[in-house]
Scaffold this active site. Sequence first.
Site, PDB file in Angstrom:
ATOM      1  CG  ASP A 332      34.762  48.943  39.861  1.00 49.19           C
ATOM      2  OD1 ASP A 332      34.744  49.385  38.701  1.00 49.19           O
ATOM      3  OD2 ASP A 332      34.052  49.386  40.787  1.00 49.19           O
ATOM      4  CD  GLU A 369      37.291  51.363  36.631  1.00 50.80           C
ATOM      5  OE1 GLU A 369      36.418  51.688  35.809  1.00 50.80           O
ATOM      6  OE2 GLU A 369      37.089  51.267  37.855  1.00 50.80           O
TER       7      GLU A 369
END
Length: 607
Positions: A332, A369
Amino acid sequence: MFLQHLPLAPWAERTGAGLRLTLLSDTPDLDEVHVRFLLDNEETWQPLARAADRGRFACFEATIPWCPTGPTTRYCFRVLRDGVPYWLAATGPQRRVPNEAHHFRIARQPLVPAWARQQLIYQIFPDRFARGPDAPRERPPHAFGYGKAPVHALDWGAPLDVKPSWSAFYGGDLAGIGERLGHLQAIGVTTVYLTPVFASGSNHRYDTEDYDHVDAGLGGDEALVALSRQLHANGMRLVLDAVLNHTGANHPWFNRFAQHEVPGAWQSAGSRWQGWYARDEHGRPVYWKGHQSLPVLDYAHPEVLDTFIRAPDSVLRRWLQPPVSADGWRLDAVHMLGEGPGAGNNAAMLRAMRDAVRDENPEAILVGEHFSEASPWLQGDQEDAAMNYWGFTLPLWQWLAGVDFGGRAAPIATTDLVDWLGESRAVVPHEVALAQWNALDSHDTQRLFTLLGTDEARHALALALQFGYPGVPCIYYGDEVGLQGGNDPDNRRCFDWSGASWRGGILERVKQLAAWRRDRAELREGACITLAHGNDWVAFARVNATAVTLLLLNRGDAVDAVLPLDALPFDVDRWDSPSGHAWTLDGRTVRLPLPACDAVWLWSADA
């Protein structure tokens, strides 16, 4: 004059002597044929020798040495005919020396575990997918994000009409996922990707409060062990979400709300964790994109590095180990991670992550990401793949829906789609392009089906490209049955297990596309060639050494399409249309009536 080279065998082959390259041309009498490549970033030239013809093509071959520095060897071709130079790079024919970012690139050793490009990914937001037999579990009465908030336990599928939305729980858990694996297997899913599962006060769990334990509301550590074993026993894989850029403000290390006995970095300058968090020039904590529930970690601190990356029991390593034995991580906001208040030495951190993960399990993957262009992280020394927002989702949205992720008007012409996709493939190694996660939407965007006004024909075009384009299809839970959703939190609705709202046509289409991709190796491993395009339609070919699949997408009115097949590296004598469309073959040209807002598939019949 026509030139062709595809960055996979038999046109590019790893050998003990170096990288053997084959260039195809429809013109045998060329004055010069050279490959230009880079050794230690220095331009180097080598001639290609004429080899035996392959069908209608003259072949030219050379073996070049591997670049001794950097993960890949980069190259392009130059030929001279009648005093005129012609170039070929990963972006196609050029009339001048190509930008080095657009050179072909191949690594000496495989960059990505072979299994990674064979998958069908299914992304699950655990609180909204399914409840197990023991749910709902009792949660503390309050949660801590920006501050103290009451926890709302909602009935499955009830309207999300409470605030703050992040403290509303529907009771989905890991046992519920295990009970619904039959649904995933019926689609053809092979890998489950879970958004964060570690202890947190929010339903999204991107504000981690304990990296050592799975959230009790999901069933705790034992539930993750059980789900992982169930997945692996069924030949499926598990990818977890690693939130390493920041913690939650209620993590004991930060302890902003004084919920933990030992003072954290928020309370005390003498805290053992004081140096773990990034600070601005005034000594104040830095928060991810200003969200004060998410204080940013500082990877200049050696204990942060050890805790998350380097130590034998680091977060990245521990959950790859038994008994969970996860198969990889989705990272992330990883492009923002680094030393100090910004992304300082980000590449060094990513290389350290890759080394740690590969050391723990050589077959584990790292997927980043990135909403912006991700190629710097995808050159073979950092991430294996990315959530391909920039190179797939965004151009698809703009071509079909005419908007960007911010909802701004952003329509693009088909020629822009072709250029965008072509460049996004060119700037990464082919094997990395094959491993990219191609999603129509996610927990961070609107649902595309809603964005398209529930137009199933237009949505079918998106699905066709998702399964026919290089990369791994990544289905966001519910997309396969037409689950709707606007912006966060509406894009995280509960899955309707009653089936009352399901769009059966979408579900059957997904199953069919998944079966085609499973059966046709060129859809998983082949190169991609743009054969032709018009104002509203485009035709791609997926090609490996023995087979071809053609995919035509038309977002506009019916049109008669003409597809020259000269760019294919070999001739195909017989074609089939699994989508049931008519066509005629005229030499090396396919002609077909392309229906309005439709996808047409053709593939070589002798594969």
